[in-house]
Design a protein around this motif. Structure first.
Motif, PDB file in Angstrom:
ATOM      1  N   TYR A  74      53.939  27.549  64.665  1.00 34.02           N
ATOM      2  CA  TYR A  74      52.836  27.535  65.623  1.00 34.02           C
ATOM      3  C   TYR A  74      53.098  28.387  66.871  1.00 34.02           C
ATOM      4  N   PRO A  75      54.271  28.312  67.530  1.00 30.05           N
ATOM      5  CA  PRO A  75      54.487  29.150  68.711  1.00 30.05           C
ATOM      6  C   PRO A  75      54.379  30.640  68.401  1.00 30.05           C
ATOM      7  N   GLU A  76      54.927  31.076  67.261  1.00 30.55           N
ATOM      8  CA  GLU A  76      54.839  32.484  66.870  1.00 30.55           C
ATOM      9  C   GLU A  76      53.393  32.868  66.595  1.00 30.55           C
ATOM     10  N   PHE A  77      52.662  31.938  65.979  1.00 27.90           N
ATOM     11  CA  PHE A  77      51.252  32.193  65.681  1.00 27.90           C
ATOM     12  C   PHE A  77      50.460  32.430  66.969  1.00 27.90           C
ATOM     13  N   LEU A  78      50.695  31.601  67.980  1.00 29.81           N
ATOM     14  CA  LEU A  78      49.983  31.761  69.254  1.00 29.81           C
ATOM     15  C   LEU A  78      50.330  33.086  69.931  1.00 29.81           C
ATOM     16  N   GLU A  79      51.572  33.500  69.832  1.00 27.50           N
ATOM     17  CA  GLU A  79      51.973  34.790  70.410  1.00 27.50           C
ATOM     18  C   GLU A  79      51.186  35.932  69.773  1.00 27.50           C
ATOM     19  N   LYS A  80      50.996  35.873  68.479  1.00 24.87           N
ATOM     20  CA  LYS A  80      50.239  36.924  67.799  1.00 24.87           C
ATOM     21  C   LYS A  80      48.763  36.874  68.187  1.00 24.87           C
ATOM     22  N   ILE A  81      48.228  35.657  68.396  1.00 28.88           N
ATOM     23  CA  ILE A  81      46.831  35.541  68.848  1.00 28.88           C
ATOM     24  C   ILE A  81      46.675  36.208  70.214  1.00 28.88           C
ATOM     25  N   GLU A  82      47.610  35.938  71.124  1.00 26.96           N
ATOM     26  CA  GLU A  82      47.544  36.514  72.471  1.00 26.96           C
ATOM     27  C   GLU A  82      47.691  38.032  72.445  1.00 26.96           C
ATOM     28  N   ALA A  83      48.341  38.568  71.421  1.00 28.86           N
ATOM     29  CA  ALA A  83      48.579  40.016  71.347  1.00 28.86           C
ATOM     30  C   ALA A  83      47.378  40.789  70.826  1.00 28.86           C
ATOM     31  N   ILE A  84      46.358  40.101  70.307  1.00 27.03           N
ATOM     32  CA  ILE A  84      45.195  40.787  69.743  1.00 27.03           C
ATOM     33  C   ILE A  84      44.490  41.582  70.835  1.00 27.03           C
ATOM     34  N   ASP A  85      44.236  42.844  70.552  1.00 30.45           N
ATOM     35  CA  ASP A  85      43.639  43.752  71.539  1.00 30.45           C
ATOM     36  C   ASP A  85      42.538  44.555  70.867  1.00 30.45           C
ATOM     37  N   HIS A  86      41.314  44.360  71.344  1.00 31.17           N
ATOM     38  CA  HIS A  86      40.169  45.090  70.795  1.00 31.17           C
ATOM     39  C   HIS A  86      39.055  45.047  71.834  1.00 31.17           C
ATOM     40  N   PRO A  87      38.266  46.132  71.961  1.00 29.06           N
ATOM     41  CA  PRO A  87      37.215  46.172  73.000  1.00 29.06           C
ATOM     42  C   PRO A  87      36.193  45.042  72.907  1.00 29.06           C
ATOM     43  N   LEU A  88      35.935  44.519  71.699  1.00 30.97           N
ATOM     44  CA  LEU A  88      34.939  43.467  71.536  1.00 30.97           C
ATOM     45  C   LEU A  88      35.518  42.067  71.687  1.00 30.97           C
ATOM     46  N   ILE A  89      36.839  41.969  71.849  1.00 34.08           N
ATOM     47  CA  ILE A  89      37.487  40.669  71.953  1.00 34.08           C
ATOM     48  C   ILE A  89      37.946  40.453  73.392  1.00 34.08           C
ATOM     49  N   ASP A  90      37.337  39.470  74.066  1.00 32.62           N
ATOM     50  CA  ASP A  90      37.660  39.237  75.471  1.00 32.62           C
ATOM     51  C   ASP A  90      38.467  37.943  75.637  1.00 32.62           C
ATOM     52  N   ASP A  91      38.788  37.630  76.888  1.00 35.06           N
ATOM     53  CA  ASP A  91      39.624  36.461  77.173  1.00 35.06           C
ATOM     54  C   ASP A  91      38.959  35.154  76.754  1.00 35.06           C
ATOM     55  N   LYS A  92      37.614  35.067  76.867  1.00 31.62           N
ATOM     56  CA  LYS A  92      36.925  33.846  76.459  1.00 31.62           C
ATOM     57  C   LYS A  92      37.104  33.601  74.963  1.00 31.62           C
ATOM     58  N   MET A  93      37.025  34.656  74.182  1.00 27.90           N
ATOM     59  CA  MET A  93      37.190  34.520  72.743  1.00 27.90           C
ATOM     60  C   MET A  93      38.624  34.141  72.386  1.00 27.90           C
ATOM     61  N   ILE A  94      39.584  34.733  73.080  1.00 28.66           N
ATOM     62  CA  ILE A  94      40.993  34.388  72.846  1.00 28.66           C
ATOM     63  C   ILE A  94      41.226  32.913  73.165  1.00 28.66           C
ATOM     64  N   PHE A 134      37.714  34.100  64.760  1.00 35.82           N
ATOM     65  CA  PHE A 134      37.314  35.135  65.715  1.00 35.82           C
ATOM     66  C   PHE A 134      35.894  35.616  65.456  1.00 35.82           C
ATOM     67  N   GLY A 135      35.485  35.668  64.182  1.00 39.81           N
ATOM     68  CA  GLY A 135      34.104  36.046  63.894  1.00 39.81           C
ATOM     69  C   GLY A 135      33.127  35.024  64.440  1.00 39.81           C
ATOM     70  N   ALA A 136      33.440  33.740  64.259  1.00 39.85           N
ATOM     71  CA  ALA A 136      32.576  32.682  64.798  1.00 39.85           C
ATOM     72  C   ALA A 136      32.570  32.713  66.321  1.00 39.85           C
ATOM     73  N   ALA A 137      33.732  32.945  66.925  1.00 42.23           N
ATOM     74  CA  ALA A 137      33.824  32.990  68.386  1.00 42.23           C
ATOM     75  C   ALA A 137      32.978  34.133  68.941  1.00 42.23           C
ATOM     76  N   PHE A 138      33.091  35.315  68.324  1.00 41.14           N
ATOM     77  CA  PHE A 138      32.302  36.462  68.814  1.00 41.14           C
ATOM     78  C   PHE A 138      30.814  36.180  68.693  1.00 41.14           C
ATOM     79  N   ALA A 139      30.368  35.661  67.536  1.00 45.46           N
ATOM     80  CA  ALA A 139      28.946  35.394  67.333  1.00 45.46           C
ATOM     81  C   ALA A 139      28.447  34.322  68.307  1.00 45.46           C
ATOM     82  N   TYR A 140      29.250  33.297  68.500  1.00 44.93           N
ATOM     83  CA  TYR A 140      28.909  32.186  69.397  1.00 44.93           C
ATOM     84  C   TYR A 140      28.708  32.675  70.827  1.00 44.93           C
TER      85      TYR A 140
END
Length: 402
Positions: A74-94, A134-140
């Motif tokens: 789980y800790p490694e998984f969260l680190e990878k989530i925080e590392a996601i970088d894309h113009p359409l993905i913002d802090d609220k979605m993270i 992430f798809g659900a988060a973006f659409a939401y």
């Protein structure tokens, strides 16, 4: 605006939520872009959006093909989530996505008796689950639903058994049951998994309140998200967007029978209960067992005031038992106090309690204390003061320009 998620027939899964949100207007191309970008940090996915029919009902199917099944703590998984970088993905979605996966991790930790740091993500940590979240988060967020009141109807769970990373497990999966703890659920209508852990975690993080039935609303739009299978029932999730002209709040209703109190004590009880925050107090004459005359005391309370009011009823009445109807939904009109000048043997500024529906005034009443003051000062009977004041207010409303 209100939003109602309807998983009561075919359950809930991540891709079904995404499909329904696309049906409500989320941009399919951008949703796919976000899903594939987020999942690329976990092995990658291929996403296809298509129109399908499930038991004759047209719906949006979001097919997700994963490239690999990585295993992360789980800790490694969260680190990878925080590392996601894309113009359409913002802090609220993270932040939202972290919350969804934290819900899953907590459920897994409880089921397996481990700490969060020792939990391994298997299916729920795979690239397709990341894509779904992430798809659900973006659409939401792109539809602005985070600013609306979101309800859910009861969740269909399915039945039978299935194969997981832990071997053969019952349906619903233990994690799904843990995530939906406290929510209204039902088994069936098929021997298959209808509610997945990812879908359940998305649902509880999006929803403000679970309801047995649709809340009072005017339906504006409906989105349909399809499940992968096409059984003999509509394998779809509906998300309903509606407008709401009537407001609701939650109250507690207390009632008890009284057969031993004098009129003076009952009268004093009114003031005591109102002082404790009661919204309304009524006393109705009743005939009790053995033909004894008595009274039915009914008290409406806000949730936060219920304990104080309950204690006050016991203390003041000496009753041995009080019936409580918790979290009764009360539909209320939009209300406001409006200052208004009346002319009753002079000019007085009084307050009117005004209730409206769809911007139309349904009820307007002068505040009792203001009417009583005018009656006392002028000698005009109270009922006449109320009549004159309310006629003047009505004339003023009718004379207003549109």
């Amino acid at each position: 605006m209100v939003v109602v998620v309807d998983p009561q027939l075919a359950g809930v899964a991540g891709n079904m939520i995404i499909g329904a949100l696309i049906g409500l207007g989320a941009h399919p191309g951008k949703v796919v872009e976000v899903m594939e970008a987020a999942a690329s940090y976990f092995g990658g996915v291929d996403v296809k959006v298509s129109d399908v029919k499930r038991a004759g009902i047209k719906a949006t199917y979001v097919g997700v093909k994963k490239a690999s099944i990585p295993h992360f703590k789980y800790p490694e998984f969260l680190e990878k989530i925080e590392a996601i970088d894309h113009p359409l993905i913002d802090d609220k979605m993270i932040s939202f996505s972290r919350a969804v996966f934290h819900t899953i991790a907590q459920a897994e930790a409880k089921i397996h008796g481990k700490s969060l740091d020792d939990i391994h993500f298997h299916e729920v940590g795979a690239s397709d689950a990341v894509a779904d979240v992430f798809g659900a988060a973006f659409a939401y967020f792109s539809l602005g639903l985070d600013g609306e009141r979101v309800y859910s109807l009861p969740v269909a769970l399915g039945g039978g058994s299935t194969t997981s990373a832990h071997g053969r497990i019952p349906i619903p999966a233990p994690a799904t049951l843990e995530i939906l703890r406290g929510a209204p659920v039902r088994g069936g209508p098929a021997r298959m998994e209808l509610a997945t852990p990812t879908g359940a975690a998305l649902l509880v993080n999006m929803v403000d309140e679970f309801r047995e039935f649709l809340p009072l609303t005017r339906i504006v739009e409906v989105g349909y998200g399809a499940g992968k299978m096409d059984p003999d029932f509509p394998n779809i999730l509906r998300i309903i967007k509606g407008s709401k002209s009537l407001e609701e709040d939650k109250i507690v209703l207390f009632e008890t029978n009284l057969d031993h109190l004098s009129g003076e004590i009952i009268g004093n009880l009114f003031d005591d209960l109102i002082g404790e925050g009661a919204l309304d107090v009524t006393v109705t004459p009743i005939l009790m067992k053995k033909n004894r005359p008595g009274h039915l005391l009914r008290v409406i309370s806000r949730l936060e005031d219920q304990e104080n009011i309950l204690r006050r009823i016991f203390k003041e009445t000496g009753t041995l038992g009080i019936r409580a109807f918790p979290q009764v939904h009360r539909t209320i009109l939009e209300r406001e106090k409006i200052p208004f000048k009346v002319n009753i043997r002079g000019e007085w500024t009084v307050n009117f309690k005004v209730a409206s529906l769809d911007s139309e005034i349904i009820s307007a009443r002068i505040e009792y204390e203001d009417a009583k003051k005018i009656s006392s000062k002028t000698g005009i009977p109270l009922r006449e003061v109320i009549r004159i004041a309310e006629e003047q207010f009505k004339d003023w409303v009718d004379g207003e320009p549109d």
